[in-house]
Design a protein around this motif. Structure first.
Motif, PDB file in Angstrom:
ATOM      1  N   GLY A 255       0.834  -1.193   0.000  1.00  0.00           N
ATOM      2  CA  GLY A 255       0.000   0.000   0.000  1.00  0.00           C
ATOM      3  C   GLY A 255       0.868   1.243   0.000  1.00  0.00           C
ATOM      4  O   GLY A 255       1.812   1.328   0.792  1.00  0.00           O
ATOM      5  N   THR A 256       0.552   2.194  -0.888  1.00  0.00           N
ATOM      6  CA  THR A 256       1.336   3.426  -0.964  1.00  0.00           C
ATOM      7  C   THR A 256       0.441   4.607  -1.328  1.00  0.00           C
ATOM      8  O   THR A 256      -0.210   4.588  -2.379  1.00  0.00           O
ATOM      9  N   THR A 257       0.368   5.579  -0.440  1.00  0.00           N
ATOM     10  CA  THR A 257      -0.194   6.890  -0.744  1.00  0.00           C
ATOM     11  C   THR A 257       0.662   7.913  -0.006  1.00  0.00           C
ATOM     12  O   THR A 257       1.509   7.545   0.827  1.00  0.00           O
ATOM     13  N   GLU A 258       0.422   9.185  -0.286  1.00  0.00           N
ATOM     14  CA  GLU A 258       1.196  10.216   0.411  1.00  0.00           C
ATOM     15  C   GLU A 258       0.961  10.157   1.907  1.00  0.00           C
ATOM     16  O   GLU A 258       1.891  10.284   2.707  1.00  0.00           O
ATOM     17  N   LEU A 259      -0.286   9.915   2.312  1.00  0.00           N
ATOM     18  CA  LEU A 259      -0.612   9.862   3.737  1.00  0.00           C
ATOM     19  C   LEU A 259      -0.106   8.574   4.380  1.00  0.00           C
ATOM     20  O   LEU A 259       0.418   8.591   5.497  1.00  0.00           O
ATOM     21  N   ALA A 260      -0.239   7.454   3.684  1.00  0.00           N
ATOM     22  CA  ALA A 260       0.143   6.151   4.251  1.00  0.00           C
ATOM     23  C   ALA A 260       1.633   5.879   4.142  1.00  0.00           C
ATOM     24  O   ALA A 260       2.163   5.031   4.863  1.00  0.00           O
ATOM     25  N   GLY A 261       2.321   6.574   3.240  1.00  0.00           N
ATOM     26  CA  GLY A 261       3.717   6.248   3.007  1.00  0.00           C
ATOM     27  C   GLY A 261       3.824   4.881   2.360  1.00  0.00           C
ATOM     28  O   GLY A 261       2.927   4.421   1.661  1.00  0.00           O
ATOM     29  N   HIS A 262       4.931   4.204   2.639  1.00  0.00           N
ATOM     30  CA  HIS A 262       5.187   2.890   2.044  1.00  0.00           C
ATOM     31  C   HIS A 262       4.890   1.806   3.083  1.00  0.00           C
ATOM     32  O   HIS A 262       5.619   1.656   4.070  1.00  0.00           O
TER      33      HIS A 262
END
Length: 441
Positions: A255-262
């Motif tokens: 999972g990767t988003t700006e909020l979640a990071g890597h």
């Protein structure tokens, strides 16, 4: 004079130094890996026993690890016959427009196209295709908004805590071009603690282990042999043949988003042990998030798990529990009945800590009433650690083994019960007399 002042000034400095050093020492004990992540957890996939935990109760963005819930609801719908793998999905304006954004993880869908649930599922599980995920949600629930309701209801049913699902894919709602579920905010994103992600992973593998058949595919072509053919490399780079290959890894979801990071929920096997790990918002030593950072953190967890922990038998099949060999029986031909765990108890624990675990029996009731059947469940036996920290289980109901009767006890005849009652009466009467007489002296 200056020397005297310097000595006195040194004392508070030493005290401050000692105080500051205490949390660091404590952290070294509780986090032997010093992972550079916002949260992490590792569990035994068979029992849910927690083997490592770092900030695992803090709700954080989960990005495409969300898709494990969509997978769970998909497998459930297939199992219940509400949809089929061969069922065709007709592209909606929402999924068409979303699928054209190749900056997001997507396979392009034709506006007038139809696609089988199986190929949409493969695109979701391998390539984390977001529009394909929404297509599955629409197929199951009619709209993604309805599907989000199902996601949150299932989360509660599975015992997850600290969750909030706002869409089926894990994208931030801002990426959904104004078409996000109406019941959610325009910039909302799915959140869960690492412990809840591990619980979801645990439930998915327990109830639908076939998820690994597709999750373990390193690469596949979407619509192979057509003009729409799209290469789908798996974002799980720890699979065989990929850049961060790790022995035994066969799932589950990145999972990767700006909020979640890597972030990454992984699973791997060695011998008879399967582990589940979750790392959230992984960064490198310089504090920079990257694919490598999340796979390095996962590798450190798996190395630690497979090196330090083994599955060990604590209670053998048929072995009785010391101090809990029998249970009292009322109104029976015998006053007690033999009991024992229904099966042996094994646990994944540190290799040198077997002697620190002891079985503890908790009865359902202190006395049984005849007639008692053989094999009747009378309580549970759990393993408790006598020394040091025990992280427990992700779900308390997963802990312990049923304790059952190993013999039957028939109900006493009415005449026997009469004599038992008379005996109990005089025993009680004698007890009251002796207490009264004793009280005189």
């Amino acid at each position: 004079m200056k020397k005297w002042m310097a000595q006195w000034l040194l004392i508070p400095m030493l005290l401050i130094s000692g105080i500051v050093g205490i949390p660091q020492a404590a952290q070294a004990e509780t986090d032997p890996l010093n992972l550079t992540v916002d949260a992490a957890i590792m569990i035994d996939a068979e029992t849910g026993k927690i083997l490592y935990s770092k900030n695992a109760e803090q709700p954080l963005a989960i990005a495409s690890m969300t898709k494990m819930m969509t997978e769970y609801l998909l497998f459930e719908a297939i199992e219940e016959g509400r949809i089929t793998w061969d069922q065709q999905y007709s592209v909606t304006d929402y999924t068409y427009r979303l699928s054209q954004n190749r900056a997001l993880s997507n396979v392009p869908l034709r506006q007038d196209g139809t696609y089988s649930i199986r190929e949409l599922y493969e695109a979701m599980a391998i390539y984390s295709a977001n529009a394909a995920t929404v297509a599955i949600a629409e197929t199951i629930a009619g709209t993604e908004d309805n599907f989000v309701t199902l996601m949150n209801e299932k989360a509660e049913e599975l015992g997850l805590e600290g969750y909030n699902f706002v869409n089926s894919s894990g994208l931030n709602n801002e990426d959904l071009m104004g078409m996000h579920p109406a019941s959610t905010g325009a910039s909302d994103e799915n959140v869960m603690p690492a412990k809840a992600v591990a619980t979801l992973s645990f439930a998915l593998l327990r109830d639908y282990p076939e998820v690994l058949e597709v999750a373990s595919i390193p690469r596949k072509t979407f619509r192979e042999g057509t003009d729409d053919a799209t290469d789908m490399p798996n974002w799980n780079f720890m699979l065989p043949g990929l850049v961060y290959e790790y022995e035994g890894v066969d799932g589950l979801k990145t999972g990767t988003t700006e909020l979640a990071g890597h972030s990454f929920a992984s699973t791997a096997t060695r011998g008879d042990m399967r582990l589940i790990t979750v790392v959230m918002k992984a960064v490198d030593a310089q504090g920079v998030g990257s694919y490598k950072a999340r796979f390095d953190a996962t590798r450190a967890l798996l190395d630690y798990g497979f090196a330090q922990f083994t599955k060990q038998e604590i209670v053998a099949p048929g072995q009785t529990i010391e101090g809990a060999e029998t249970l009292a029986v009322d109104k029976g031909k015998e006053d007690e009945v033999a009991i024992a765990p229904k099966e042996g108890i094994s646990m994944v624990i540190k290799s040198n800590e077997k002697d620190l675990y002891t079985p503890v029996f908790t009865p359902t009731e202190e006395m049984l009433e005849a007639e008692v059947e053989s094999g009747q469940v009378v309580g549970k036996v759990k393993l408790e650690k006598t020394e040091g920290e025990d992280l427990g289980y992700i779900l308390d109901k997963e802990a312990g083994v049923d304790v059952v009767t190993t013999a039957a006890v028939e109900r006493a005849s009415w005449i026997s019960l009469v004599f038992q009652g008379i005996g109990a009466f005089f025993t009680g009467l004698w007890g009251n007399v002796t207490e009264f007489v004793g009280g005189l002296f």
